[in-house]
Structures are given as structure tokens and as C-alpha cells.
Design an enzyme around this catalytic site. Structure first.
Site, mmCIF file in Angstrom:
data_model
loop_
_atom_site.group_PDB
_atom_site.id
_atom_site.type_symbol
_atom_site.label_atom_id
_atom_site.label_comp_id
_atom_site.label_asym_id
_atom_site.label_seq_id
_atom_site.Cartn_x
_atom_site.Cartn_y
_atom_site.Cartn_z
ATOM 1 N N THR A 107 7.107 4.681 -2.108
ATOM 2 C CA THR A 107 6.185 4.796 -1.149
ATOM 3 C C THR A 107 5.993 3.284 -0.368
ATOM 4 O O THR A 107 5.913 2.238 -0.931
ATOM 5 C CB THR A 107 4.649 5.012 -1.439
ATOM 6 O OG1 THR A 107 3.903 4.933 -0.353
ATOM 7 C CG2 THR A 107 4.301 4.294 -2.783
ATOM 8 N N ASP A 109 3.562 2.530 1.112
ATOM 9 C CA ASP A 109 2.050 2.000 1.093
ATOM 10 C C ASP A 109 1.957 1.121 -0.216
ATOM 11 O O ASP A 109 0.850 0.156 -0.081
ATOM 12 C CB ASP A 109 1.170 3.357 0.950
ATOM 13 C CG ASP A 109 1.339 4.170 2.072
ATOM 14 O OD1 ASP A 109 1.598 3.614 3.061
ATOM 15 O OD2 ASP A 109 0.634 5.321 1.962
ATOM 16 N N MET A 154 0.748 0.954 9.366
ATOM 17 C CA MET A 154 0.433 2.113 8.458
ATOM 18 C C MET A 154 -0.208 1.744 7.212
ATOM 19 O O MET A 154 -0.340 0.477 6.959
ATOM 20 C CB MET A 154 1.777 3.159 7.866
ATOM 21 C CG MET A 154 2.361 3.890 9.122
ATOM 22 S SD MET A 154 3.919 4.658 8.872
ATOM 23 C CE MET A 154 3.974 5.766 10.101
ATOM 24 N N GLY A 155 -0.421 2.612 6.271
ATOM 25 C CA GLY A 155 -0.875 2.091 4.874
ATOM 26 C C GLY A 155 -2.069 2.945 4.316
ATOM 27 O O GLY A 155 -2.533 2.377 3.209
ATOM 28 N N GLN A 265 8.254 1.948 11.051
ATOM 29 C CA GLN A 265 7.927 0.962 9.810
ATOM 30 C C GLN A 265 8.608 1.404 8.608
ATOM 31 O O GLN A 265 8.971 0.499 7.832
ATOM 32 C CB GLN A 265 6.410 0.805 9.718
ATOM 33 C CG GLN A 265 5.569 0.257 10.555
ATOM 34 C CD GLN A 265 4.173 0.722 10.647
ATOM 35 O OE1 GLN A 265 3.651 0.228 10.042
ATOM 36 N NE2 GLN A 265 3.655 1.616 11.640
ATOM 37 N N ARG A 266 8.843 2.743 8.444
ATOM 38 C CA ARG A 266 9.435 3.197 7.302
ATOM 39 C C ARG A 266 10.721 3.620 7.332
ATOM 40 O O ARG A 266 11.560 4.301 6.429
ATOM 41 C CB ARG A 266 8.552 4.542 6.824
ATOM 42 C CG ARG A 266 8.333 5.523 7.694
ATOM 43 C CD ARG A 266 7.226 6.569 7.017
ATOM 44 N NE ARG A 266 6.817 7.710 8.149
ATOM 45 C CZ ARG A 266 6.004 8.368 7.818
ATOM 46 N NH1 ARG A 266 4.939 8.124 6.899
ATOM 47 N NH2 ARG A 266 5.715 9.152 8.883
#
Length: 370
Positions: A107, A109, A154-155, A265-266
Site C-alpha cells: 500500500t 499509504d 493521496m494517503g 502517485q501510485r
């Protein structure tokens, strides 16, 4: 594929949601060169989902496992995926079905507990750090055009990604100048005072904000642009950066704009961290080994070794300790202002980025006099 005890190897397309539809592919019948190419391919090769198991779903999954004689399960993901894995194991035990399952952490995050960090975070953090450095260079080149810029990350409820924006910062004048994190309540007056003070000192301000920062009433700033919730009731937000920009325009009368990297971002393949890539492979490898060793209902963890240089080994933790639990950014990673990171965060996060970040050049401002 090298384990003689393992026969067929299947991949569920689009996670447990695809499994419930029996959307399953044969991973032994893939081109031989696919595995090395996957190492540099972004996103999820098997697809992903945002599906929360309904009451009768675990029993349906176990019935599918019986039909295909599936005895080992490796499920990749974050908190919600850990919960899914744990529920399937409970169902298998209740139905007297011999199943072993291991959760593989992944993840951006970085909010899973009991692991030093999560595969995916290092590459996403690298992207955020570089994006902040690059976007700020544009603002610095013409600061009077849009002197205030907000970059939204994000996050979800954890500030790990937003904090990563500071990893290219080498002195107090370098961007970002303010980081707004979901762990701390947003106060509009304080925010505006900080922006104005930095603008007066530097002539421009770079702010990085997590998408889920909340006001004193606990309301997400992006709720004005909320477009619903996902299956796990996490809000789908769209308005935090815009809200922050509008505050600056309305009360400080400064021109402001925002950047929202979004999905980049990912899945930016140009920003893959070498250490992140190696550790993503490692946790999958150790997940298979754990199954072979008879482990069950656990998640693979990364353990940082306390020695010179950066190295990680792996461990295991019970899934009941991980499922639906979030590991937020610790207080000691933030300074007294709660809007900037400390040296301790640099020590933690910089090794996860892989190669060093670039050090951009700046001309000496030696004015010519006649």
C-alpha cells in the site's frame, strides 16, 4: 513454480470480487519472459478491487476453493485486504476446510501496523518528493504569476505520502514550506497566517496537503467535492486543494493554484525505487515460504536491521492484529509547528527512495553594475 508440493497456480482477476465470479487465470501458462518484465510494470497485473465481503461471501469463496482444490492463498494489499484474508481463514476453519492464507503487504499509504514500511510506499514517496521539487521550480521561475501553490497527495487518513514531499528539502527556504497532514486538525486562521508570513519572506509559498485533512468539526476539507464512498465507506474526495487555494485567494488576495498528481502517485514507472522493487519481490517470496513452513492467518512484515547502511529482513504478524488497523505518522516525525518533518523522518524515509534525489542547480545572483 519451483515448489514440488504446489500443483496448479491460479491468479484471481480483480481481487476477491473476481474470485467470486470465478474470473481466474492459469499462472503456469504464461510466457516465460513475463515475470522479469512484471518487475518494471506499474499498477496491478492481476487487477484490483474495492470490494468488502458480504455476510455470505466467505462461504461462497470456500466453495470455490473446494471446487478448484485451492489450499494456499496469497492476498496482496493493505488494511482492507488483510481483513478479507482474515475473514476467509475464519470461514475455512468454521467449514472444516484445510486452507492456509498469508497476506502480502502492498500500500502506498504506508499505514499497515507491525511492519517498518509497506511495499509501494518507497516508489510513491519518490514520486511525491520529485513532483514537489519539479513543480516548485516552475513557481520559483515566475513567483509573481502564481505565488501560492498547493500540491495534493493521496494517503487517506495517514500523512506518510504528504510528509514524503519534504525529502528533497535541503534548507528552510526549499519547498515545501507547509505540509498539512490528516493526523492534525486544520485551522484556517493559522494556515493563512503561515502562508502570509512565508510569502512576505520569500515571495512565494509551496504547500503540500493530504487529500483528507479535516477541520475542527472533523469534516474533510474536500467534502465539498465529495463524490461518494467506496465499498469500505472511505469517502471519495476531490476538493481539499481547491478549498485551500480559495482561502488564499479570498482572504490574502494572492493568486494561487493547485496541482493534483492523482493516480500518477501510485503507478509512475519512471519513479520506481530500487529498494522498494526488491522488497516487493521479497515479501511475495517470503509469503510462499511461510505457507511451505505451515504458517497461516498472518501477514509478512519488513524489519529494518539496526546496522550501518540500510537493509531489511522479513517477519510475520497475526492478521487479527493488522486487519482494519492504521499506523499513522508518529508525532516525533513532526516538528513543533506540526507542518514540517523532523530529521528523524529523513532518517526513516530517505533509504526507502532507492537512488538519491537530484540536487538542482541554481545560478548565482551576481548582478551586473554599470
Amino acid at each position: 513454480m519451483q515448489q514440488k508440493r504446489i500443483g496448479n497456480i491460479y491468479g484471481m482477476l480483480y481481487g476477491v470480487e473476481g474470485l467470486l465470479k470465478e474470473d481466474i487465470i492459469d499462472l503456469r501458462r504464461q510466457p516465460a519472459n513475463i515475470w522479469s518484465r512484471l518487475l518494471t510494470t506499474p499498477s496491478a497485473a492481476l487487477g484490483s478491487c474495492r470490494y468488502k465481503l458480504r455476510d455470505n461471501d466467505p462461504e461462497r469463496v470456500i466453495a470455490i476453493f473446494r471446487r478448484y482444490n485451492i489450499r494456499y492463498l496469497l492476498y496482496i494489499g493493505g488494511n482492507d485486504s488483510a481483513d478479507t484474508t482474515h475473514r476467509l481463514i475464519q470461514a475455512a476453519q468454521h467449514l472444516n476446510y484445510d486452507l492456509q492464507a498469508i497476506s502480502i503487504p502492498k500500500t502506498i499509504d504506508n499505514d499497515l501496523p507491525y511492519t517498518d514500511h509497506c511495499p509501494g510506499y518507497g516508489s510513491a514517496a519518490r514520486f511525491i518528493a520529485l513532483a514537489t521539487m519539479d513543480s516548485a521550480m516552475n513557481t520559483i521561475s515566475i513567483p509573481w504569476h502564481y505565488p501560492v501553490k498547493v500540491i495534493e497527495t493521496m494517503g487517506r487518513d495517514a500523512g506518510w505520502l504528504a510528509a514524503a514531499s519534504a525529502l528533497g528539502k535541503r534548507d528552510e527556504f526549499d519547498p515545501p514550506h507547509i505540509i498539512l497532514l490528516p493526523e492534525h486538525t486544520f485551522e484556517a486562521e493559522r494556515y493563512l497566517a503561515q502562508v502570509e508570513a512565508i510569502y512576505r519572506r520569500l515571495g512565494y509559498v509551496i504547500i503540500v496537503a493530504a487529500e483528507t485533512i479535516r477541520d475542527e468539526q472533523g469534516q474533510a476539507l474536500g467534502a465539498t467535492g465529495q463524490v461518494g464512498t467506496d465499498a469500505f465507506q472511505h469517502p471519495l474526495l476531490s476538493g481539499a486543494a481547491q478549498y485551500l487555494v480559495e482561502l488564499v485567494k479570498q482572504y490574502l488576495k494572492l493568486r494561487a493554484r493547485f496541482d493534483k498528481p492523482g493516480d500518477l502517485q501510485r503507478m509512475a514507472s519512471s519513479c520506481i525505487s530500487r529498494s522498494d522493487q526488491q522488497e516487493a519481490y521479497l515479501v511475495g517470496q517470503m509469503g510462499v515460504q511461510a505457507l511451505q513452513d505451515g504458517e497461516n492467518d498472518k501477514m509478512v512484515t519488513l524489519i529494518r536491521r539496526a546496522e550501518q547502511g540500510y537493509t531489511c529482513t522479513t517477519g510475520l504478524v497475526e492478521l487479527e492484529k493488522v486487519a482494519n488497523v492504521q499506523h499513522l505518522l508518529p508525532e516525533h516525525y513532526l516538528d513543533d509547528s506540526e507542518t514540517m518533518v523532523t530529521p528523524a523522518f529523513y532518517d526513516y524515509a530517505l533509504p526507502l527512495l532507492g537512488d538519491p534525489l537530484p540536487h538542482y542547480a541554481a545560478l548565482e545572483k551576481t548582478r551586473v553594475r554599470v
